[in-house]
Design a protein around this motif. Structure first.
Motif, PDB file in Angstrom:
ATOM      1  N   MET A  44      24.550  38.611  36.618  1.00 14.26           N
ATOM      2  CA  MET A  44      25.876  39.076  36.207  1.00 14.26           C
ATOM      3  C   MET A  44      26.437  40.078  37.204  1.00 14.26           C
ATOM      4  O   MET A  44      27.632  40.067  37.523  1.00 14.26           O
ATOM      5  N   ASN A  45      25.574  40.937  37.739  1.00 14.99           N
ATOM      6  CA  ASN A  45      26.025  41.909  38.729  1.00 14.99           C
ATOM      7  C   ASN A  45      26.475  41.225  40.013  1.00 14.99           C
ATOM      8  O   ASN A  45      27.467  41.617  40.628  1.00 14.99           O
ATOM      9  N   ILE A  46      25.731  40.188  40.402  1.00 10.98           N
ATOM     10  CA  ILE A  46      26.103  39.442  41.602  1.00 10.98           C
ATOM     11  C   ILE A  46      27.439  38.745  41.398  1.00 10.98           C
ATOM     12  O   ILE A  46      28.317  38.763  42.274  1.00 10.98           O
ATOM     13  N   ALA A  47      27.602  38.115  40.220  1.00 12.46           N
ATOM     14  CA  ALA A  47      28.849  37.418  39.917  1.00 12.46           C
ATOM     15  C   ALA A  47      30.024  38.382  39.887  1.00 12.46           C
ATOM     16  O   ALA A  47      31.112  38.086  40.391  1.00 12.46           O
ATOM     17  N   ALA A  48      29.797  39.572  39.300  1.00 12.91           N
ATOM     18  CA  ALA A  48      30.872  40.561  39.222  1.00 12.91           C
ATOM     19  C   ALA A  48      31.267  41.054  40.604  1.00 12.91           C
ATOM     20  O   ALA A  48      32.439  41.298  40.886  1.00 12.91           O
ATOM     21  N   ALA A  49      30.259  41.193  41.488  1.00 13.69           N
ATOM     22  CA  ALA A  49      30.534  41.683  42.836  1.00 13.69           C
ATOM     23  C   ALA A  49      31.361  40.691  43.637  1.00 13.69           C
ATOM     24  O   ALA A  49      32.102  41.062  44.553  1.00 13.69           O
ATOM     25  N   LYS A  50      31.257  39.402  43.289  1.00 13.54           N
ATOM     26  CA  LYS A  50      31.993  38.370  44.018  1.00 13.54           C
ATOM     27  C   LYS A  50      33.450  38.271  43.585  1.00 13.54           C
ATOM     28  O   LYS A  50      34.279  37.693  44.283  1.00 13.54           O
ATOM     29  N   LYS A  51      33.739  38.815  42.418  1.00 14.23           N
ATOM     30  CA  LYS A  51      35.113  38.736  41.931  1.00 14.23           C
ATOM     31  C   LYS A  51      35.996  39.712  42.692  1.00 14.23           C
ATOM     32  O   LYS A  51      35.600  40.831  42.993  1.00 14.23           O
ATOM     33  N   GLU A  52      37.191  39.291  42.991  1.00 16.28           N
ATOM     34  CA  GLU A  52      38.121  40.177  43.674  1.00 16.28           C
ATOM     35  C   GLU A  52      38.603  41.252  42.715  1.00 16.28           C
ATOM     36  O   GLU A  52      38.954  40.982  41.577  1.00 16.28           O
ATOM     37  N   GLN A  53      38.642  42.490  43.204  1.00 13.29           N
ATOM     38  CA  GLN A  53      39.145  43.573  42.375  1.00 13.29           C
ATOM     39  C   GLN A  53      40.613  43.320  42.049  1.00 13.29           C
ATOM     40  O   GLN A  53      41.412  42.962  42.914  1.00 13.29           O
ATOM     41  N   GLY A  54      40.955  43.502  40.750  1.00 18.63           N
ATOM     42  CA  GLY A  54      42.347  43.335  40.347  1.00 18.63           C
ATOM     43  C   GLY A  54      42.712  41.916  39.956  1.00 18.63           C
ATOM     44  O   GLY A  54      43.834  41.674  39.549  1.00 18.63           O
ATOM     45  N   GLN A  55      41.792  40.932  40.083  1.00 20.85           N
ATOM     46  CA  GLN A  55      42.095  39.574  39.667  1.00 20.85           C
ATOM     47  C   GLN A  55      42.360  39.552  38.166  1.00 20.85           C
ATOM     48  O   GLN A  55      41.612  40.131  37.382  1.00 20.85           O
ATOM     49  N   GLU A  56      43.432  38.892  37.772  1.00 18.60           N
ATOM     50  CA  GLU A  56      43.827  38.906  36.368  1.00 18.60           C
ATOM     51  C   GLU A  56      43.859  37.505  35.778  1.00 18.60           C
ATOM     52  O   GLU A  56      44.201  36.524  36.458  1.00 18.60           O
ATOM     53  N   LEU A  57      43.496  37.437  34.507  1.00 17.24           N
ATOM     54  CA  LEU A  57      43.630  36.219  33.716  1.00 17.24           C
ATOM     55  C   LEU A  57      44.643  36.515  32.620  1.00 17.24           C
ATOM     56  O   LEU A  57      44.537  37.533  31.941  1.00 17.24           O
ATOM     57  N   VAL A  58      45.634  35.640  32.473  1.00 19.45           N
ATOM     58  CA  VAL A  58      46.681  35.877  31.488  1.00 19.45           C
ATOM     59  C   VAL A  58      46.890  34.634  30.630  1.00 19.45           C
ATOM     60  O   VAL A  58      47.077  33.523  31.149  1.00 19.45           O
ATOM     61  N   VAL A  59      46.821  34.823  29.315  1.00 16.82           N
ATOM     62  CA  VAL A  59      47.147  33.772  28.354  1.00 16.82           C
ATOM     63  C   VAL A  59      48.034  34.409  27.288  1.00 16.82           C
ATOM     64  O   VAL A  59      47.562  35.202  26.466  1.00 16.82           O
ATOM     65  N   GLY A  60      49.314  34.113  27.345  1.00 15.70           N
ATOM     66  CA  GLY A  60      50.245  34.724  26.398  1.00 15.70           C
ATOM     67  C   GLY A  60      50.256  36.238  26.538  1.00 15.70           C
ATOM     68  O   GLY A  60      50.464  36.777  27.629  1.00 15.70           O
ATOM     69  N   ASP A  61      50.002  36.936  25.426  1.00 20.62           N
ATOM     70  CA  ASP A  61      49.999  38.393  25.432  1.00 20.62           C
ATOM     71  C   ASP A  61      48.630  38.987  25.722  1.00 20.62           C
ATOM     72  O   ASP A  61      48.436  40.201  25.630  1.00 20.62           O
ATOM     73  N   LEU A  62      47.673  38.123  26.068  1.00 20.05           N
ATOM     74  CA  LEU A  62      46.336  38.575  26.416  1.00 20.05           C
ATOM     75  C   LEU A  62      46.183  38.601  27.931  1.00 20.05           C
ATOM     76  O   LEU A  62      46.428  37.611  28.602  1.00 20.05           O
ATOM     77  N   LYS A  63      45.777  39.744  28.459  1.00 16.96           N
ATOM     78  CA  LYS A  63      45.546  39.868  29.901  1.00 16.96           C
ATOM     79  C   LYS A  63      44.183  40.484  30.134  1.00 16.96           C
ATOM     80  O   LYS A  63      43.802  41.452  29.477  1.00 16.96           O
ATOM     81  N   ILE A  64      43.424  39.902  31.068  1.00 18.10           N
ATOM     82  CA  ILE A  64      42.098  40.396  31.388  1.00 18.10           C
ATOM     83  C   ILE A  64      42.025  40.725  32.873  1.00 18.10           C
ATOM     84  O   ILE A  64      42.326  39.881  33.719  1.00 18.10           O
ATOM     85  N   ASP A  65      41.630  41.952  33.167  1.00 15.08           N
ATOM     86  CA  ASP A  65      41.352  42.377  34.535  1.00 15.08           C
ATOM     87  C   ASP A  65      39.861  42.164  34.772  1.00 15.08           C
ATOM     88  O   ASP A  65      39.037  42.941  34.300  1.00 15.08           O
ATOM     89  N   GLU A  66      39.525  41.065  35.471  1.00 11.02           N
ATOM     90  CA  GLU A  66      38.113  40.729  35.648  1.00 11.02           C
ATOM     91  C   GLU A  66      37.367  41.774  36.461  1.00 11.02           C
ATOM     92  O   GLU A  66      36.224  42.105  36.167  1.00 11.02           O
ATOM     93  N   GLY A  67      38.010  42.254  37.540  1.00 14.08           N
ATOM     94  CA  GLY A  67      37.342  43.225  38.399  1.00 14.08           C
ATOM     95  C   GLY A  67      37.025  44.509  37.667  1.00 14.08           C
ATOM     96  O   GLY A  67      35.924  45.056  37.766  1.00 14.08           O
ATOM     97  N   GLY A  68      37.994  45.011  36.913  1.00 12.26           N
ATOM     98  CA  GLY A  68      37.793  46.254  36.167  1.00 12.26           C
ATOM     99  C   GLY A  68      37.175  46.058  34.807  1.00 12.26           C
ATOM    100  O   GLY A  68      36.866  47.027  34.121  1.00 12.26           O
ATOM    101  N   ARG A  69      37.031  44.776  34.387  1.00 11.82           N
ATOM    102  CA  ARG A  69      36.498  44.439  33.067  1.00 11.82           C
ATOM    103  C   ARG A  69      37.279  45.167  31.967  1.00 11.82           C
ATOM    104  O   ARG A  69      36.712  45.828  31.096  1.00 11.82           O
ATOM    105  N   VAL A  70      38.617  45.022  32.050  1.00 13.11           N
ATOM    106  CA  VAL A  70      39.512  45.667  31.091  1.00 13.11           C
ATOM    107  C   VAL A  70      40.337  44.588  30.395  1.00 13.11           C
ATOM    108  O   VAL A  70      40.785  43.621  31.021  1.00 13.11           O
ATOM    109  N   VAL A  71      40.538  44.751  29.083  1.00 17.75           N
ATOM    110  CA  VAL A  71      41.315  43.805  28.276  1.00 17.75           C
ATOM    111  C   VAL A  71      42.597  44.490  27.806  1.00 17.75           C
ATOM    112  O   VAL A  71      42.560  45.633  27.323  1.00 17.75           O
TER     113      VAL A  71
END
Length: 233
Positions: free
Chosen positions: A123-150
């Motif tokens: 999981m740490n390796i996978a997280a390190a490969k993600k670009e900081q600030g990459q976002e996933l958006v579905v309707g009113d739901l937004k996920i910051d993968e790099g920061g792990r913030v919902v």
């Protein structure tokens, strides 16, 4: 550096056996017989994994698990003489990663410890490969993968590690139905031994935290995140 495992267990025989097996595998081991002392000690020395007994004098293992999760995401294995399904679910609700019922094989405990360390590393390796600030958006739901913030309707929502992983799966696959077994494998790991009721409980908590989130029950199967694209028929 050796991985540090903190064992909180009031039975001296179990403590000694667990210590012997873990040291043989090369782990650094700390032993404590009560939760209060364990909590105080780890303010100065945070371990890489916790092994917690439930039935402890004073503060029990569930309460200690809850306190740990407020400050750390390190793996936690709960061990207990209790074998009721509700106890397993409660342990997982509070953030434990695995549950082992007494009497247990020390070799099985070692195997589960190694599995959780390997999964955490992946999981740490996978997280390190993600670009900081990459976002996933579905309707009113937004996920910051790099920061792990919902974010829900623009407001930051506090979620546990497993709640985040579940939302991440749904936002990457809107409208796809996942079976409970698939979600168990993806969030808890394919060698998780518990009941798929853990999935139902996690979904319940997400619906409560993100009021209005369209996670639909696919009866007799599992769940999906409903998302209708504007302008589609």
């Amino acid at each position: 550096m050796r991985q540090h495992v903190f064992v909180v267990e009031d039975d001296p025989n179990i403590r000694d056996i667990v210590k012997a097996y873990l040291q043989k595998e090369g782990f650094q081991v700390s032993l404590v017989d009560n939760a209060e002392e364990a909590w105080e000690k780890t303010k100065l020395d945070q371990p890489d994994m916790w092994i917690l007994d439930i039935m402890l004098p004073g503060m029990d293992g569930y309460e200690l698990c809850k306190k740990i999760r407020q400050v750390s995401e390190v793996p936690i294995i709960i061990i207990s003489a209790k074998d009721e399904e509700v106890d397993k679910i409660l342990g997982l609700e509070l953030g434990s990663d695995d549950y082992l019922t007494k009497p247990f094989s020390p070799r099985e405990l070692v195997a589960r410890i190694k599995r959780l360390f390997k999964r955490a590393e992946q999981m740490n390796i996978a997280a390190a490969k993600k670009e900081q600030g990459q976002e996933l958006v579905v309707g009113d739901l937004k996920i910051d993968e790099g920061g792990r913030v919902v974010y829900w309707h623009g407001e930051e929502i506090d979620v546990t590690s497993k709640e985040f992983e579940m939302l991440e799966i749904f936002t990457k696959n809107p409208n796809r139905a996942f079976s409970r077994e698939e979600l168990l494998d993806l969030v808890w790991g394919n060698d998780y031994f518990g009941s798929d009721r853990a999935v139902d409980d996690l979904i319940k908590r997400l619906r409560k935290k993100l009021d209005g989130l369209e996670v639909e029950t696919v009866w007799g199967y599992g769940y999906r995140l409903r998302h209708e694209v504007e302008g589609s028929e």
